[in-house]
Design an enzyme around this catalytic site. Structure first.
Site, mmCIF file in Angstrom:
data_model
loop_
_atom_site.group_PDB
_atom_site.id
_atom_site.type_symbol
_atom_site.label_atom_id
_atom_site.label_comp_id
_atom_site.label_asym_id
_atom_site.label_seq_id
_atom_site.Cartn_x
_atom_site.Cartn_y
_atom_site.Cartn_z
ATOM 1 C CE LYS A 1 27.493 44.533 39.498
ATOM 2 N NZ LYS A 1 28.910 45.514 38.526
ATOM 3 C CG ASN B 1 30.592 51.608 34.131
ATOM 4 O OD1 ASN B 1 30.800 51.835 34.979
ATOM 5 N ND2 ASN B 1 29.516 52.604 33.245
ATOM 6 C CE1 TYR C 1 24.657 45.143 40.871
ATOM 7 C CE2 TYR C 1 24.708 45.570 43.347
ATOM 8 C CZ TYR C 1 24.972 46.352 41.660
ATOM 9 O OH TYR C 1 25.575 46.728 41.427
#
Length: 267
Positions: free
Chosen positions: A166, A96, A162
Site C-alpha cells: 500500500k 479497487n 500488505y
C-alpha cells in the site's frame, strides 16, 4: 432543476472485492451519482458481480460485468476495451484491487510476497496505465483512483507485506499524478481504516490466532483504543470519499492519498 443528469462512464476494477464491501458501495454510489458502470471481478465472484449489475440497472444506469484478474495486464486491457465498447469513452477508473494476508514478517514466503505485489501493486499499475492510455487517446482528460490503506502511512505488525504494497500504491499515485497532469488526468488514492468488511473480519480472525484473542476482540480493541470517532468504518464512509474524488469538486486535487479512518492516522 430540470433536464437529464450527466452520464459519465466508470470502470471499477476489483480483485477480489468489487462485489462486496467497499467495492460494492463505491459502484452503487457512483451509479447514484449518474455513472454508467462496468463491474469487474474474478471468475469466482461472477455471481456477485451480476447481482451488483442488476442493482445498478435498477437505478436507471447502464452496467455490465466483466471477468478479469487485474494482476494480468492483457486482461485489464480487455476490461477497458470492453468498457469503452459497451459504455462509451472512459473518463473514470477506480482500481479497487486488494488482497490482505496476516503473517509474521519472518514467516513470509517468496510466493506470499509475490502474490501480494502482483495484485496490490502490479494490479494497480495495470489499471492506472491502461486507463491513462485510453484517456489520452480520447483527449478529454479523466480521473484515476486507487485503493490504498492507512497502512500506507503507518504499517501494522503482522501485515508487513500488505503495508509495503500500500506504500507502493501511494508512490505510484504520486508518480502518475505528475506525469498525467499534462493530459488533464488527475490521479488520487483513498486510504480506508478499519472497515466492517470480510477483509477486516479475516484480519481480526488471523490476528486473534496469533495473539490468543477471541474473534471480534481485536477489532473491538482497535476501535476502542485507536479510532478517535469511536466506531468502525462502514463501506459507505469510503464510497462517499470516492464519490468526491470522482466529481468535479476535486478537479484541483491530484497525487493525494486521502485517509478515511475516523481518526487513527493524522497526516
Amino acid at each position: 432543476m430540470s433536464g437529464s443528469p450527466q452520464i459519465r462512464k466508470y470502470t471499477t476494477s476489483g480483485f477480489p472485492s468489487t462485489t462486496m464491501g467497499a467495492g460494492k458501495a463505491i459502484a452503487l454510489r457512483l451509479a447514484n451519482d449518474g455513472y454508467d458502470v462496468c463491474i469487474n471481478d474474478v471468475e469466482a465472484n461472477k455471481s456477485g458481480a451480476d447481482e451488483v449489475v442488476k442493482e445498478i440497472q435498477g437505478l436507471g444506469r447502464k452496467s455490465f460485468a466483466y471477468t478479469a484478474d487485474v494482476s494480468n495486464l492483457s486482461e485489464v486491457q480487455g476490461l477497458v476495451k470492453a468498457s469503452v465498447s459497451e459504455l462509451g469513452p472512459l473518463n473514470t477508473m477506480v482500481a479497487n484491487a486488494g488482497i490482505a494476508q496476516v503473517k509474521a514478517l519472518l514467516d513470509l514466503t517468496e510466493q506470499d510476497l509475490k502474490r501480494m505485489f502482483e495484485v496490490n501493486v502490479f494490479g494497480v499499475y495495470n489499471c492506472y496505465s491502461t486507463a491513462a492510455k485510453q484517456m489520452i487517446s480520447q483527449g478529454n482528460g479523466g480521473k484515476i483512483l486507487g485503493a490504498a490503506s492507512i497502512v500506507a502511512f503507518k504499517p501494522f505488525a503482522l501485515l508487513s507485506h500488505y503495508s509495503a504494497s500500500k506504500w507502493a500504491v501511494r508512490g505510484l499515485t504520486q508518480a502518475f499524478a505528475m506525469e498525467m497532469a499534462e493530459h488533464k488526468i488527475t490521479v488520487n488514492a483513498y486510504a480506508p481504516g478499519i472497515v466492517g468488511t470480510a477483509m477486516w473480519d479475516l484480519i481480526d480472525e488471523k490476528l486473534g490466532e496469533k495473539t490468543g484473542a477471541k474473534k471480534g476482540d481485536t477489532i473491538k480493541k482497535y476501535t476502542d483504543e485507536l479510532i478517535a470517532l469511536g466506531r468502525t468504518s462502514v463501506p459507505e464512509d469510503v464510497s462517499s470519499t470516492v464519490s468526491f474524488l470522482c466529481s468535479k469538486d476535486s478537479d484541483y486535487m491530484t497525487g493525494q492519498t486521502i485517509v478515511i479512518d475516523g481518526g487513527i492516522i493524522f497526516t
